[in-house]
Design a protein around this motif. Sequence first.
Motif, PDB file in Angstrom:
ATOM      1  N   ARG A 137     -14.933  23.303  27.526  1.00  0.00           N
ATOM      2  CA  ARG A 137     -16.080  23.534  26.645  1.00  0.00           C
ATOM      3  C   ARG A 137     -15.699  23.694  25.188  1.00  0.00           C
ATOM      4  NH1 ARG A 137     -18.764  28.450  29.028  1.00  0.00           N
ATOM      5  NH2 ARG A 137     -17.291  28.495  30.727  1.00  0.00           N
ATOM      6  N   GLY A 138     -14.497  23.376  24.813  1.00  0.00           N
ATOM      7  CA  GLY A 138     -14.078  23.527  23.426  1.00  0.00           C
ATOM      8  C   GLY A 138     -14.667  22.452  22.540  1.00  0.00           C
ATOM      9  N   ILE A 139     -14.663  22.705  21.249  1.00  0.00           N
ATOM     10  CA  ILE A 139     -15.119  21.702  20.285  1.00  0.00           C
ATOM     11  C   ILE A 139     -13.959  20.762  20.006  1.00  0.00           C
ATOM     12  CG2 ILE A 139     -14.538  23.127  18.262  1.00  0.00           C
ATOM     13  CD1 ILE A 139     -17.154  21.991  16.994  1.00  0.00           C
ATOM     14  N   THR A 140     -14.272  19.504  19.858  1.00  0.00           N
ATOM     15  CA  THR A 140     -13.232  18.512  19.624  1.00  0.00           C
ATOM     16  C   THR A 140     -13.007  18.313  18.125  1.00  0.00           C
ATOM     17  OG1 THR A 140     -14.773  16.645  19.581  1.00  0.00           O
ATOM     18  CG2 THR A 140     -13.884  17.291  21.746  1.00  0.00           C
TER      19      THR A 140
ATOM     20  N   ASP B  25     -18.581   8.540   8.517  1.00  0.00           N
ATOM     21  CA  ASP B  25     -17.403   7.800   8.069  1.00  0.00           C
ATOM     22  C   ASP B  25     -16.223   8.755   7.995  1.00  0.00           C
ATOM     23  OD1 ASP B  25     -18.511   5.234   7.706  1.00  0.00           O
ATOM     24  OD2 ASP B  25     -19.384   5.848   5.798  1.00  0.00           O
ATOM     25  N   TYR B  26     -15.112   8.346   8.559  1.00  0.00           N
ATOM     26  CA  TYR B  26     -13.891   9.158   8.520  1.00  0.00           C
ATOM     27  C   TYR B  26     -12.809   8.353   7.812  1.00  0.00           C
ATOM     28  CZ  TYR B  26      -9.673  11.589   9.904  1.00  0.00           C
ATOM     29  OH  TYR B  26      -8.467  12.247   9.873  1.00  0.00           O
TER      30      TYR B  26
ATOM     31  N   GLU C  89     -24.745  13.327  11.058  1.00  0.00           N
ATOM     32  CA  GLU C  89     -23.302  13.242  11.310  1.00  0.00           C
ATOM     33  C   GLU C  89     -22.980  13.672  12.739  1.00  0.00           C
ATOM     34  OE1 GLU C  89     -23.997  13.827   6.974  1.00  0.00           O
ATOM     35  OE2 GLU C  89     -24.658  14.899   8.753  1.00  0.00           O
ATOM     36  N   LEU C  90     -23.742  14.614  13.269  1.00  0.00           N
ATOM     37  CA  LEU C  90     -23.523  15.095  14.633  1.00  0.00           C
ATOM     38  C   LEU C  90     -24.297  14.272  15.655  1.00  0.00           C
ATOM     39  CD1 LEU C  90     -23.789  18.684  13.415  1.00  0.00           C
ATOM     40  CD2 LEU C  90     -21.841  17.904  14.733  1.00  0.00           C
TER      41      LEU C  90
ATOM     42  N   ARG D 186     -14.934  17.287  12.569  1.00  0.00           N
ATOM     43  CA  ARG D 186     -15.051  16.369  11.423  1.00  0.00           C
ATOM     44  C   ARG D 186     -16.501  16.040  11.125  1.00  0.00           C
ATOM     45  NH1 ARG D 186     -10.021  12.768  13.417  1.00  0.00           N
ATOM     46  NH2 ARG D 186      -8.376  13.905  12.343  1.00  0.00           N
ATOM     47  N   ALA D 187     -17.337  15.941  12.167  1.00  0.00           N
ATOM     48  CA  ALA D 187     -18.768  15.692  11.962  1.00  0.00           C
ATOM     49  C   ALA D 187     -19.412  16.862  11.236  1.00  0.00           C
ATOM     50  CB  ALA D 187     -19.458  15.446  13.304  1.00  0.00           C
TER      51      ALA D 187
END
Length: 130
Positions: free
Chosen positions: A97-100, A33-34, A27-28, A105-106
């Motif tokens: 540097r933040g997570i999106t 699938d979203y 997933e990463l 979701r991943a």
Amino acid sequence: ATTTETREEAIKRLAAMQIAETATFEELDKGYDYTTKWKVNDCGHYSLGDETTVFVHMDQPRPCSYEKYNSETKKNEPITIGSSSSPKDAKHGVELRGITLRQLRAIMANIIRRCLTEIWVDFKGEKLDP
């Protein structure tokens, strides 16, 4: 097993090591699938609609951006931050540097897929349900 490790702890440790050898993070690395019922219009307003599912490609670069309202066009416009042409070892400020949301979701998709198949438990040993 160490001298202070019980037989039960050794069994759990070996099981965890076996999972670690076979666990995947597709997933990463590749994508997931979203599914959502939310849709957004040109002005950035959200509303409920029909359920849609899209595949989110995590193996392709995606510029990091935010949206800013343009009063002349009366639309939100993406503002890209950072640069994909930066060297891999470039040091970016903490704000870059933040997570999106896409990455969160991943992680959620990975947890949902692995939690039940690997029988994740809490600190009391009770099975977790994602």
